[in-house]
Design an enzyme around this catalytic site. Structure first.
Site, PDB file in Angstrom:
ATOM      1  N   LYS A   1       0.834  -1.214   0.000  1.00 19.60           N
ATOM      2  CA  LYS A   1       0.000   0.000   0.000  1.00 19.60           C
ATOM      3  C   LYS A   1       0.862   1.254   0.000  1.00 19.60           C
ATOM      4  CE  LYS A   1      -4.393  -1.394   0.515  1.00 19.60           C
ATOM      5  NZ  LYS A   1      -5.150  -2.093   1.513  1.00 19.60           N
TER       6      LYS A   1
ATOM      7  N   LYS B   1      -4.221 -10.136  -6.368  1.00 21.74           N
ATOM      8  CA  LYS B   1      -5.473 -10.369  -5.646  1.00 21.74           C
ATOM      9  C   LYS B   1      -6.615  -9.510  -6.195  1.00 21.74           C
ATOM     10  CE  LYS B   1      -6.392  -8.284  -1.764  1.00 21.74           C
ATOM     11  NZ  LYS B   1      -6.474  -7.748  -0.396  1.00 21.74           N
TER      12      LYS B   1
ATOM     13  N   LYS C   1     -10.830  -4.686  -3.637  1.00 24.57           N
ATOM     14  CA  LYS C   1     -11.943  -3.780  -3.898  1.00 24.57           C
ATOM     15  C   LYS C   1     -11.536  -2.350  -4.175  1.00 24.57           C
ATOM     16  CE  LYS C   1     -13.673  -4.166   0.714  1.00 24.57           C
ATOM     17  NZ  LYS C   1     -12.583  -3.849   1.639  1.00 24.57           N
TER      18      LYS C   1
HETATM   19  P1  AMP Z   1     -10.911  -6.323   2.930  1.00 31.21           P
HETATM   20  O1  AMP Z   1     -11.493  -6.147   1.555  1.00 31.21           O
HETATM   21  O2  AMP Z   1      -9.431  -6.136   2.886  1.00 31.21           O
HETATM   22  O3  AMP Z   1     -11.598  -5.542   3.959  1.00 31.21           O
HETATM   23  O4  AMP Z   1     -11.125  -7.849   3.302  1.00 31.21           O
HETATM   24  C1  AMP Z   1     -12.233  -8.385   4.008  1.00 31.21           C
HETATM   25  C2  AMP Z   1     -12.078  -9.889   4.051  1.00 31.21           C
HETATM   26  O5  AMP Z   1     -12.135 -10.443   2.733  1.00 31.21           O
HETATM   27  C3  AMP Z   1     -10.734 -10.343   4.637  1.00 31.21           C
HETATM   28  O6  AMP Z   1     -10.944 -11.512   5.393  1.00 31.21           O
HETATM   29  C4  AMP Z   1      -9.914 -10.654   3.418  1.00 31.21           C
HETATM   30  O7  AMP Z   1      -8.903 -11.613   3.660  1.00 31.21           O
HETATM   31  C5  AMP Z   1     -10.964 -11.203   2.475  1.00 31.21           C
HETATM   32  N1  AMP Z   1     -10.574 -10.994   1.073  1.00 31.21           N
HETATM   33  C6  AMP Z   1     -10.380  -9.782   0.472  1.00 31.21           C
HETATM   34  N2  AMP Z   1     -10.026  -9.951  -0.821  1.00 31.21           N
HETATM   35  C7  AMP Z   1      -9.990 -11.288  -1.041  1.00 31.21           C
HETATM   36  C8  AMP Z   1      -9.684 -12.094  -2.177  1.00 31.21           C
HETATM   37  N3  AMP Z   1      -9.368 -11.555  -3.353  1.00 31.21           N
HETATM   38  N4  AMP Z   1      -9.742 -13.444  -2.040  1.00 31.21           N
HETATM   39  C9  AMP Z   1     -10.089 -14.011  -0.842  1.00 31.21           C
HETATM   40  N5  AMP Z   1     -10.377 -13.305   0.261  1.00 31.21           N
HETATM   41  C10 AMP Z   1     -10.333 -11.964   0.176  1.00 31.21           C
END
Ligand code: AMP
Ligand code: TRP
Length: 332
Positions: free
Chosen positions: A112, A197, A200
């Site tokens: 980041k 990955k 979002k």
């Molecule tokens: P975040 O979007 O970083 O707030 O992630 C929320 C949850 O979704 C966390 O447990 C992340 O590990 C999971 N997560 C986010 N992106 C992915 C992805 N591309 N594949 C699998 N898990 C994800």
């Protein structure tokens, strides 16, 4: 009873990666077998450049989507991080437990930092201290299990280290948590760039499936997914990351095994078509329920109000105990 805590940050619209890596399991399994808390971690969204109105909108949308995905406020606690002061109170003690070096080693910090710099912006100090806040989120609740995608495993490892260190220095205060990950799709990759990955907050959205995408948009994105050289369908993450990702997604949607599924296809086209339909069907009920809930924001507010109250009552005694343990004079 097992205590579970997990969270999602409102930095963008929730994706298929969030759903398959985390949220689906929270709804289908975790809330039924444990005392579980699920949190929209809005303070974490302030660690990078942000627009206040957008964070507010996305926080509400994330909470609504968690409920639409099946989290049941009768079974688990759904709330917003900034509504419960205990998170920031404990985060400070975690900053006093962690070292500067261990924060700088975090992969997410390195990635980041690079992307914030590339955008020409500065790096917020909170991006560095982020894992201290995340550790506080987890430890405040005496959490046993943290269901997350693969990318968060390193942060949970650090949380464990901090809990052990704190307990050794100041006496038994925190439960040592552990990560749980889904068997398939713990790391859903970007459809246009299957070596990174599906995230979002990425700027290029063609490879990202959002939970609220219309079925036609989902089909288009899957059909245009980057596949690899060769034409036979094999599950090989290193050599054929694009095809392996589609197989993982299809397997996660249908409850199958990606390697076995590979044997059922002899063309990329057919694999894409089935994957697209499986994703559309998986997301359909979530989209529909979201539309209903979004039409009744007062009911979502009521869930969040009640959730914050319950969370506060659970976190307060442990955080007070940690304050006493480090040597702070209790209020008189
Ligand atoms: P975040 O979007 O970083 O707030 O992630 C929320 C949850 O979704 C966390 O447990 C992340 O590990 C999971 N997560 C986010 N992106 C992915 C992805 N591309 N594949 C699998 N898990 C994800
Ligand atoms: N850092 C997590 C992510 O980016 C979100 C998060 C914050 C979290 N606090 C947490 C996840 C506590 C699990 C437990 O996805």
């Amino acid at each position: 009873m097992t205590r579970i805590f997990s969270g999602v940050k409102p930095t963008g619209h929730l994706t298929l990666g969030n759903y398959l890596g985390a949220v689906r399991r929270w709804a289908a399994e975790d809330q039924h077998r444990a005392d579980a808390l699920f949190c929209v971690v809005d303070l974490h969204a302030l660690t990078v450049e942000h627009d206040p109105a957008r964070v507010r909108r996305l926080s509400r949308q994330a909470a609504t989507l968690l409920l639409a995905a099946g989290l049941d406020p009768q079974r688990c606690t759904v709330f917003v991080q900034s509504h419960v002061d205990e998170h920031t109170r404990l985060a400070y003690l975690m900053e006093c437990t962690a070292s500067d070096g261990e924060m700088r080693r975090m992969i997410q910090y390195k990635e980041k930092t690079a992307s914030e710099r590339a955008r020409g912006g500065g790096v917020r100090l909170s991006l560095l201290t982020y894992p201290a806040l995340m550790a506080a989120d987890i430890l405040a609740y005496g959490t046993d299990e943290v269901p997350v995608g693969e990318d968060q495993a390193q942060h949970v490892e650090l949380t464990r280290d901090l809990a052990v260190r704190f307990n050794q220095r100041y006496g038994q205060t925190f439960v040592i948590p552990r990560t749980t990950q889904p068997k398939v799709a713990a790391r859903v990759m970007d459809l246009q760039d299957p070596t990174s990955k599906m995230g979002k907050s990425h700027a290029r959205t063609a490879g990202i499936i959002y939970l609220l995408d219309e079925p036609e948009a989902v089909r288009k994105k899957v059909m245009r997914a980057v596949t690899d050289g060769g034409s036979d369908v094999v599950h090989d993450r290193a050599e054929r990351p694009g095809v392996a990702n589609l197989l993982d997604v299809l397997a996660a949607c249908t409850g199958g095994d990606p390697e076995k599924i590979a044997g059922q296809y002899d063309s990329y086209g057919a694999l894409k078509k089935d994957t697209a339909e499986a994703v559309v069907e998986l997301l359909r009920p979530v989209r529909e329920r979201h539309a209903e809930l979004a039409a009744d924001p007062a009911s979502v507010d009521a869930v969040l109000r009640d959730g914050a109250e319950r969370a506060r009552a659970m976190a307060r005694p442990r955080v007070d105990e940690a304050y006493r343990a480090v040597g702070l004079l209790p209020p008189v």
